[in-house]
Structure formats: C-alpha cells, structure tokens
Scaffold this motif. Structure first.
Motif, mmCIF file in Angstrom:
data_model
loop_
_atom_site.group_PDB
_atom_site.id
_atom_site.type_symbol
_atom_site.label_atom_id
_atom_site.label_comp_id
_atom_site.label_asym_id
_atom_site.label_seq_id
_atom_site.Cartn_x
_atom_site.Cartn_y
_atom_site.Cartn_z
ATOM 1 N N VAL A 525 0.876 -1.141 0.125
ATOM 2 C CA VAL A 525 -0.001 -0.002 -0.036
ATOM 3 C C VAL A 525 0.907 1.363 -0.106
ATOM 4 O O VAL A 525 1.569 1.402 0.711
ATOM 5 C CB VAL A 525 -0.774 0.130 1.098
ATOM 6 C CG1 VAL A 525 -1.742 1.267 1.176
ATOM 7 C CG2 VAL A 525 -1.871 -1.220 1.177
ATOM 8 N N VAL A 526 0.711 2.188 -0.888
ATOM 9 C CA VAL A 526 1.558 3.340 -1.083
ATOM 10 C C VAL A 526 0.333 4.323 -0.943
ATOM 11 O O VAL A 526 -0.394 4.677 -1.552
ATOM 12 C CB VAL A 526 2.292 3.581 -2.315
ATOM 13 C CG1 VAL A 526 2.905 4.891 -2.622
ATOM 14 C CG2 VAL A 526 2.962 2.315 -2.687
ATOM 15 N N ASN A 527 0.791 5.202 0.383
ATOM 16 C CA ASN A 527 0.096 6.562 0.417
ATOM 17 C C ASN A 527 0.721 7.709 -0.364
ATOM 18 O O ASN A 527 1.635 7.858 0.253
ATOM 19 C CB ASN A 527 -0.197 6.787 1.795
ATOM 20 C CG ASN A 527 -1.116 5.868 2.689
ATOM 21 O OD1 ASN A 527 -1.964 5.802 2.543
ATOM 22 N ND2 ASN A 527 -0.604 5.024 3.724
ATOM 23 N N ASN A 528 -0.096 7.716 -1.310
ATOM 24 C CA ASN A 528 0.781 8.837 -2.478
ATOM 25 C C ASN A 528 -0.315 9.959 -2.561
ATOM 26 O O ASN A 528 0.125 11.076 -2.774
ATOM 27 C CB ASN A 528 0.919 8.300 -3.848
ATOM 28 C CG ASN A 528 1.152 9.177 -4.814
ATOM 29 O OD1 ASN A 528 2.280 9.793 -4.791
ATOM 30 N ND2 ASN A 528 0.224 9.286 -5.784
ATOM 31 N N ALA A 529 -1.478 10.018 -2.483
ATOM 32 C CA ALA A 529 -2.412 10.907 -2.871
ATOM 33 C C ALA A 529 -2.118 12.144 -1.811
ATOM 34 O O ALA A 529 -1.921 12.118 -0.887
ATOM 35 C CB ALA A 529 -3.841 10.534 -2.598
ATOM 36 N N GLY A 530 -2.384 13.224 -2.372
ATOM 37 C CA GLY A 530 -2.013 14.506 -1.744
ATOM 38 C C GLY A 530 -2.189 15.979 -2.578
ATOM 39 O O GLY A 530 -2.756 15.889 -3.861
ATOM 40 N N LEU A 531 -2.270 16.940 -1.855
ATOM 41 C CA LEU A 531 -2.451 18.149 -2.552
ATOM 42 C C LEU A 531 -1.432 19.168 -1.775
ATOM 43 O O LEU A 531 -0.938 18.710 -0.725
ATOM 44 C CB LEU A 531 -3.720 18.757 -2.463
ATOM 45 C CG LEU A 531 -4.397 19.258 -1.038
ATOM 46 C CD1 LEU A 531 -5.511 20.174 -1.270
ATOM 47 C CD2 LEU A 531 -4.568 18.365 0.204
ATOM 48 N N SER A 532 -1.457 20.410 -2.378
ATOM 49 C CA SER A 532 -0.725 21.442 -1.564
ATOM 50 C C SER A 532 -1.237 22.861 -1.681
ATOM 51 O O SER A 532 -1.746 23.040 -2.807
ATOM 52 C CB SER A 532 0.859 21.349 -2.403
ATOM 53 O OG SER A 532 0.533 21.649 -3.658
ATOM 54 N N ILE A 533 -1.068 23.278 -0.554
ATOM 55 C CA ILE A 533 -1.115 24.909 -0.607
ATOM 56 C C ILE A 533 -0.252 25.753 -0.093
ATOM 57 O O ILE A 533 0.326 25.315 0.981
ATOM 58 C CB ILE A 533 -2.463 25.022 0.463
ATOM 59 C CG1 ILE A 533 -3.871 24.228 0.042
ATOM 60 C CG2 ILE A 533 -2.848 26.411 0.574
ATOM 61 C CD1 ILE A 533 -4.927 24.234 0.757
ATOM 62 N N SER A 534 0.260 26.790 -0.803
ATOM 63 C CA SER A 534 1.351 27.676 -0.355
ATOM 64 C C SER A 534 0.817 28.672 -0.035
ATOM 65 O O SER A 534 0.595 29.632 -1.059
ATOM 66 C CB SER A 534 2.445 27.629 -1.502
ATOM 67 O OG SER A 534 3.380 28.454 -1.020
ATOM 68 N N LYS A 535 0.751 29.328 1.024
ATOM 69 C CA LYS A 535 0.273 30.829 1.471
ATOM 70 C C LYS A 535 1.112 31.143 2.737
ATOM 71 O O LYS A 535 1.859 30.231 3.434
ATOM 72 C CB LYS A 535 -1.272 30.643 1.946
ATOM 73 C CG LYS A 535 -1.893 30.565 0.573
ATOM 74 C CD LYS A 535 -3.528 30.395 1.084
ATOM 75 C CE LYS A 535 -4.539 30.104 0.055
ATOM 76 N NZ LYS A 535 -6.013 30.312 0.328
ATOM 77 N N THR A 536 1.027 32.515 3.028
ATOM 78 C CA THR A 536 1.726 33.017 4.144
ATOM 79 C C THR A 536 0.728 32.431 5.440
ATOM 80 O O THR A 536 -0.333 32.296 5.075
ATOM 81 C CB THR A 536 1.723 34.557 4.125
ATOM 82 O OG1 THR A 536 0.392 34.972 3.938
ATOM 83 C CG2 THR A 536 2.524 34.851 2.840
ATOM 84 N N ILE A 537 1.133 32.587 6.558
ATOM 85 C CA ILE A 537 0.500 32.465 7.780
ATOM 86 C C ILE A 537 -0.581 33.147 7.749
ATOM 87 O O ILE A 537 -1.788 32.987 8.254
ATOM 88 C CB ILE A 537 1.399 32.639 9.074
ATOM 89 C CG1 ILE A 537 0.759 31.945 10.230
ATOM 90 C CG2 ILE A 537 1.825 33.970 9.182
ATOM 91 C CD1 ILE A 537 0.476 30.370 9.993
ATOM 92 N N ALA A 538 -0.380 34.560 7.514
ATOM 93 C CA ALA A 538 -1.584 35.513 7.374
ATOM 94 C C ALA A 538 -2.744 34.923 6.304
ATOM 95 O O ALA A 538 -3.822 35.237 6.599
ATOM 96 C CB ALA A 538 -0.986 36.810 7.045
ATOM 97 N N ASP A 539 -2.467 34.529 5.128
ATOM 98 C CA ASP A 539 -3.402 34.198 4.042
ATOM 99 C C ASP A 539 -3.834 33.051 4.351
ATOM 100 O O ASP A 539 -4.842 32.558 3.670
ATOM 101 C CB ASP A 539 -2.704 34.209 2.841
ATOM 102 C CG ASP A 539 -2.372 35.684 2.682
ATOM 103 O OD1 ASP A 539 -2.899 36.522 2.969
ATOM 104 O OD2 ASP A 539 -1.439 35.908 1.716
ATOM 105 N N HIS A 540 -3.196 31.893 5.110
ATOM 106 C CA HIS A 540 -3.727 30.652 5.395
ATOM 107 C C HIS A 540 -5.047 30.716 6.057
ATOM 108 O O HIS A 540 -5.341 31.205 7.041
ATOM 109 C CB HIS A 540 -2.706 29.801 6.209
ATOM 110 C CG HIS A 540 -2.425 28.492 5.557
ATOM 111 N ND1 HIS A 540 -3.246 27.611 5.255
ATOM 112 C CD2 HIS A 540 -1.141 28.336 5.408
ATOM 113 C CE1 HIS A 540 -2.507 26.617 4.744
ATOM 114 N NE2 HIS A 540 -1.230 26.820 4.660
ATOM 115 N N THR A 541 -6.283 30.125 5.557
ATOM 116 C CA THR A 541 -7.391 29.926 6.136
ATOM 117 C C THR A 541 -7.807 28.617 6.905
ATOM 118 O O THR A 541 -6.759 27.944 6.660
ATOM 119 C CB THR A 541 -8.519 29.760 5.180
ATOM 120 O OG1 THR A 541 -8.383 28.829 4.133
ATOM 121 C CG2 THR A 541 -8.523 31.502 4.249
#
Length: 704
Positions: A525-541
């Motif tokens: 079993v390979v846990n590969n699924a993912g996504l990414s979000i790149s934001k500043t700490i201020a912009d992170h929701t």
C-alpha cells in the motif's frame, strides 16, 4: 451454411474475409483457428490445436515436399499467428514410426520432432504433433469443447457416441497425448474408413476436412450435435446435480462475504509461494456448489488434461455457512486451518502413492480451486491471468460434469493417469523453461492517487516488475483515462480500478474490497494521494488547514488502518510506503499547513512501523522534492506560491530546484517509482521505519 443453423456454437466464417486468403492454406488455417478460439464453447483458453498440410518447395533441393503446419507449443487459438505455428516435413515425421520403441519410450520421440522441422523460424512442435501428422486430412481441428467432453467423460461415452453419430465418429479410449495416441488415431481411422471425426475418451475431439472451411463446418456440426443432445437430456434427467441443497446469498451479500474471506484464504494458499486470487459467482458455479451432488462430484476431480493441469486434482470445499460471521478472524482461521491441512495431506498422499522413481519433486500442495457454497468460487495461482483461467477451466469442468450426469454418469481420470499428466517429465521440462518470476510477481499493490503523476508512475513500475495494481483516484475522468492506458499497455489482468477519496472511509473500504475480490488481497500500500497549498501564515485559512490535514494526515491514517486489517488477515507480511516530502524536515516560507502536515505524516509512519513490525508489516517513507512532471500537487496555485516565495517565475522553478540540490538533478515521477521498487523488491526486506530521500540531495533534509 449460415449462422442460423447453429444454436449452441457461433458460426463466424466470413466469406469475404476468407476470399482474401484464397490460395494461402496457412493463412486460412490461422483464420479458422482464430474463429474457433473466439468461441469458448468450442475450446478453452490456451487449449486445442489445429493444422493443415500443404505442398512447398524444399529449400535445400527445390523439390516439392509435403509440409504440415500445426499449432506449436503454448499459445492460444483465439490469438494464434503464423509465428505460433510449427512447420514440419511430413514424410520425416511419419518416418519416426520406423524407430519408435514402444509406449514405454514414447517421450523420447519429442526431441526427434526437431529433426523434422521445415521452417527453422517456426514455433517448437508440441506433444500433439503426431496426432495431426498420422492422419491424412488436409485440415484438422483438435478441440476440447465442453459438450463433447461431457460425452467423452460419461460412463457410457463410447456407446453414446456410436448411437448419436451413427458410427460416423470413432472412439479412442483415454491415452495421454503423445506418439502412441497418434498411432491409435490412425488405427481408429483405418478400422473405420469414412468417419468424420474421433472422440477421445475423457479428453476431447478430433475433426477434419479437405479444406479449411470444410474442417470448420464439420467441427461446428459435430459439437452442435453433442450440445443439442445434452440439452434434450437435461429435461429428462430431472433436477441438475441432484437438485438444490441451499440457496445463494443475494449478490451484494455474496460479494461482501467473498471480500471478507478472500484475504484469509489467500494467506493459507500462500504458505509456500505468494498467490494472486480470483473470485467468481457465475451462475454455473452457484448451481454446482449449492447442489446435493457437490460432495459426491467435487472430490472426483476433472477429466480433461487441460482442466486438471490448471485446477489441480480436485477443489477444496469450504464447510462454512454461507452467511458465516467473518469478523472474528482468529476464530475463522482456526476453523479453516484443519481443512487446509487435510487438503495438503490429501495432495501429499496422492503424490506419494502415484510417484515414479524419476518423478519431479512435489509441487505446492495448496488448493487452486476453493468452493464456498452459497457464495462462489475462489482460485489462486502465481498471477492473475493464471488464477482467472483456472476459474474458467473449472467452469468448463462443471459443464462437463453437468452434461455427463444428464446422459449417464460422470467419470474422472484415475488418479494415476492424472498424476502421470501433472508430473509428466515433459510437462516439468516446460515449467523449467519458463522465465524466472519478476521481483514483484504475486504481489498486489494499491497506490492512492494512481491515475496520474507520481502515483501512476509507481503503478506502472510495479506492473512492469510483475505486480497487479488497484488504480484509484477521486477524479473519475482521470481514472478512466489511466485505466484505458493500462489496458493498452498491460492488459486487463494487470489492474482493477476504484474511485477513491482518501478522506472517505466508505470509499477506502470499497477500494480494499475491490482488491480482495479481484486479486485476493493486497501486499503493498502506497499512501501517495495529496495536495498542496502555499500561503503565508496570514493568508492561510482554517479551510486550507483542514483540507491539508484531512487529505495528507487523516487520509494516510485511514488508508493505513484499512490496509492493516487486510494484511493481518493474510498474515504473510506486507509493505506500507508513505510518500511524504522533504518539507517534513526542511523549513521554508509560506508552508505552515503543508509542511506541518507532512511532518505529521512522517512521524505517523514511524509510529506505525514501531507497532506493526511484529506482524512483518514494514512501514517506510520516501521523501521526494519538487516532482513537477504530471503532478496534481503543482495545480491550484502551488507553483505560483512557491515561485513567489523564492522570488522567481514559475518557468524557472525546475531549474531552481535542481540547482539547489547537491546532485543538480531534476526529480521525475520515475525516480520515486524506482525508490518504491528498491523498498519492495526483496533486497530491503529487513528494513522498516526508514526514510529514503529522493530529492537530488538537500542537506537540510538529511535525517542524520
């Protein structure tokens, strides 16, 4: 002749297509063979052989000689090409009778077939070559149709054949294929001039004609008559297989029971060699396994050599209630263990009783076919295709038993005769010539997010190294595209599919159920699924944060939890590989959510490795960095975010990432796939809890 004249076989001859091949008897032989192989009511996958005899100029003398083209060793009629035919000088083949020393020495004749080869680039001749060579007809078909074998395997088969065909079909008692059987066929023809074919006791059918079309029609007519005779007798016989003893579960419940049980059965069947499974609840299977006659007929085994070579001497019948409680795995294993022990002992006794001084060593004593009344049939073999074909052959055997019981009484081959086929030295030599298994042969892999990018690359590499895979993605269109690609490149037996959102527990369970039903379980079993979000700490929701942790951390946890359940059922160990990231160890700007989630994934991997080692379940981590090619991770603004953080453009990212590495390398999906092979391929079987960096060398990401 037209298709409407046949009810039980398919008339596929196309006059226009055949006309294009006029004058080329070998091409017509291939055409006829492909038509015969396209109808599984006529012959089994990989079974049967066909031939034609033509005049050709001897390449050494220029003189005309008679050449026989016959299906060579291996291959399948439905896909036969010229390269699958053997071409032999007919006079040389027939002259071997002059040096034949008798049935005790018939196997030595096989090597002499090579001295008869006309076309040196053709396929190696099969054991059935003399069966075609000693008969005088221009075109010959040797098939294993269920309808004919039902008569051939009936207690009164010879009498029925004579009465049904009015003496126009000859009869030869059971004899294993080879030189002696070829002589017996010729003797039968000499004693019965004018016959249109010969029934081989417990084995199959020989038919022929002066042209490819005449042979094709003759074959169809004989099998049609056999099938019609069986159909007429089914109603007269009364309830099939003595009537129904139990009723099946409904289809949904059957699939649920099979998915729950398959990994446990796979574990038992993999005690010597890791096996891949197949499940079917075909109506013909259910009719047989739910019947009153199951306990009488199943132990008898099959009759046709093609059948039992792929299904073993007899199946294992489970004595479980159709709706047995399968959640208590240890209790269930304790219940099943004696049945497997008894089967292995039966097979060992069969071997020891029947073996000869020069017999090959005993092979795997585990069952190939497992019958679960009320639910269905499981088959286990070295790969998916072999397991699936074993199921198809056992269905053929069921058809034969059904027909033989309707017209008389089913008889199987004596155990000694069966053994002499199964452990035939020529068969052993064929097995020894087979290619060495690939490093992931017999392994089943589920890679999350495997419809694209890194996941698809891992899945492809696994299949190339012998594994089968469960392709999955939450994007149905993307998944369908990947499935089409795998079907074109690897064929239908290499994969199955499942729609999978790793945050959805129900979809995760459905994906693992698909693995169990299609392949018997899972190993990697390979846990590969993912996504990414790149934001500043201020912009992170908060929504960004929850999404990252749901997919990366919770998703890995839920998939691993489901994987461990099935791996423990099998009790043969396994691999969990988590595709994490350099960002789990290296701090950078605009990365609070993604980086911390990756760190959580990394430590969760360590925790799982520490817990699961006693079950031989190894948990390891691969840390990639900057894998841009075909990766979902770069969608949704991540590339723009990273470029902004580094003060460069998106187009400059690949070179930027390469230059910051010690090796100055761009990282590709294939590099991650190769790391997965390194972990699972056998050389690191005693390693768990490890991190393999595939990042070109980022010193800040060094673990030690």
């Amino acid at each position: 002749m037209s298709a409407t004249q046949f009810k039980h076989v398919s008339y596929l001859w196309n006059e226009a297509e055949a006309a294009k091949l006029a004058g080329d008897e070998v091409a017509l032989l291939i055409y006829r063979s492909n038509l015969l192989g396209a109808d599984l009511r006529l012959t089994n996958y990989g079974g049967g052989n066909t031939s034609c005899k033509v005049s050709a100029n001897d390449p050494l003398t220029g003189d005309p000689v008679e050449v026989m083209w016959v299906k060579g060793s291996g291959g399948d009629l439905g896909t036969l090409k010229k390269s699958g035919l053997a071409a032999l000088y007919l006079d040389r083949l027939r002259s071997l009778k002059n040096i034949y020393r008798g049935v005790e020495h018939e196997d030595e004749m096989v090597e002499l077939f090579n001295h008869c080869i006309f076309d040196l680039s053709s396929k190696a001749p099969s054991i059935d070559t003399p069966l075609h060579g000693f008969l005088p007809f221009a075109h010959i078909d040797h098939l294993h149709p269920d309808a004919a074998i039902a008569i051939a395997a009936a207690k009164d088969g010879k009498r029925i054949t004579e009465e049904l065909f009015g003496g126009t079909i000859g009869w030869v008692e059971w004899k294993k294929p080879g030189f002696e059987l070829g002589l017996q066929l010729k003797a039968c023809l000499d004693a019965n001039p004018g016959i249109r074919g010969i029934m081989l006791g417990s084995h199959g059918l020989f038919t022929w004609g002066n042209t490819a079309y005449e042979s094709y029609i003759n074959t169809l007519e004989v099998i049609e008559k056999c099938a019609a005779y069986l159909e007429d007798n089914y109603a007269k016989k009364g309830p099939t297989f003595g009537g129904q003893r139990i009723e099946s579960l409904d289809e949904t419940a059957r699939k649920q029971q099979a998915a729950a049980l398959a990994p446990i059965l796979r574990g038992f069947c993999s005690s010597k060699t890791r096996m891949v499974g197949h499940f079917t609840d075909d109506s013909r299977v259910l009719e047989f396994i739910n019947s009153n006659d199951l306990d009488r007929l199943a132990p008898l085994g099959t009759s046709c050599p093609d059948h039992f070579l792929r299904t073993k001497i007899s199946p294992l019948v489970l004595e479980l209630e159709k709706d047995a409680e399968l959640n208590d795995v240890e209790s269930l294993k304790n219940q099943l263990a004696p049945a497997f022990k008894a089967y292995r002992q039966m097979y060992t006794d069969y071997y020891n009783t029947c073996k000869h001084p020069n017999s090959p060593a005993i092979r795997d004593a585990n069952p190939v076919v497992i019958l679960y009344p009320g639910v269905g049939m499981f088959t286990f073999a070295k790969d998916k295709q072999t397991a699936r074909v074993a199921a198809e052959f056992y269905i053929n055997a069921i058809n034969v038993m059904k027909g033989a019981e309707a017209i008389s009484e089913y008889t199987s081959l004596p155990r000694q005769e069966a053994f002499d086929i199964e452990y035939w030295l020529l068969e052993e030599a064929k097995l020894q010539r087979m290619p060495k298994p690939k490093i992931l042969s017999g392994r089943v892999a589920l890679i999350t997010g495997s419809a694209g990018g890194i996941g698809k690359s891992i899945a492809k590499k696994f299949v190339q190294e012998g594994a089968v895979v469960i392709l999955n993605d939450m994007n149905v269109e993307r998944l369908d595209s990947a499935a089409d690609e795998f079907n074109r490149e690897f064929g239908k037996d290499a994969y199955t599919t499942a729609v999978l959102d790793v945050t959805d527990r129900n979809q995760i369970q459905a994906a693992f159920d698909a693995a169990a039903l299609t392949f018997g379980g899972v190993d990697i079993v390979v846990n590969n699924a993912g996504l990414s979000i790149s934001k500043t700490i201020a912009d992170h929701t908060e929504k960004d944060w929850d999404l990252l942790y749901d997919v990366l951390v919770k998703g890995q946890f839920l998939v691993t939890q489901a994987a461990v359940d099935i791996l423990k059922k099998q009790a043969i160990g396994g691999d969990i590989i988590n595709i994490v990231s350099k960002n789990a160890l290296v701090s950078g700007p605009n990365n609070a959510g993604y980086g911390s989630a990756k760190a959580a994934q990394l430590h969760l991997s360590r925790l799982n490795a520490a817990e699961l080692g006693t079950d031989k379940i190894r948990v390891n981590v691969i840390n990639p960095d900057a894998v841009i090619s075909d990766s979902n991770i770069w969608a949704g603004g991540w590339a723009e975010g990273r470029a902004k953080a580094y003060g460069i453009t998106v187009d400059e990212l690949p070179a930027y990432y390469a230059k910051r590495t010690l090796l100055n390398e761009i990282i590709l999906p294939e590099d991650i796939a190769n790391a997965c092979i390194a972990i699972t391929g056998g050389l690191l079987n005693k390693s768990t809890g490890n991190i393999i960096n595939v990042d070109g060398g980022v010193a800040a990401g060094f673990v030690r």
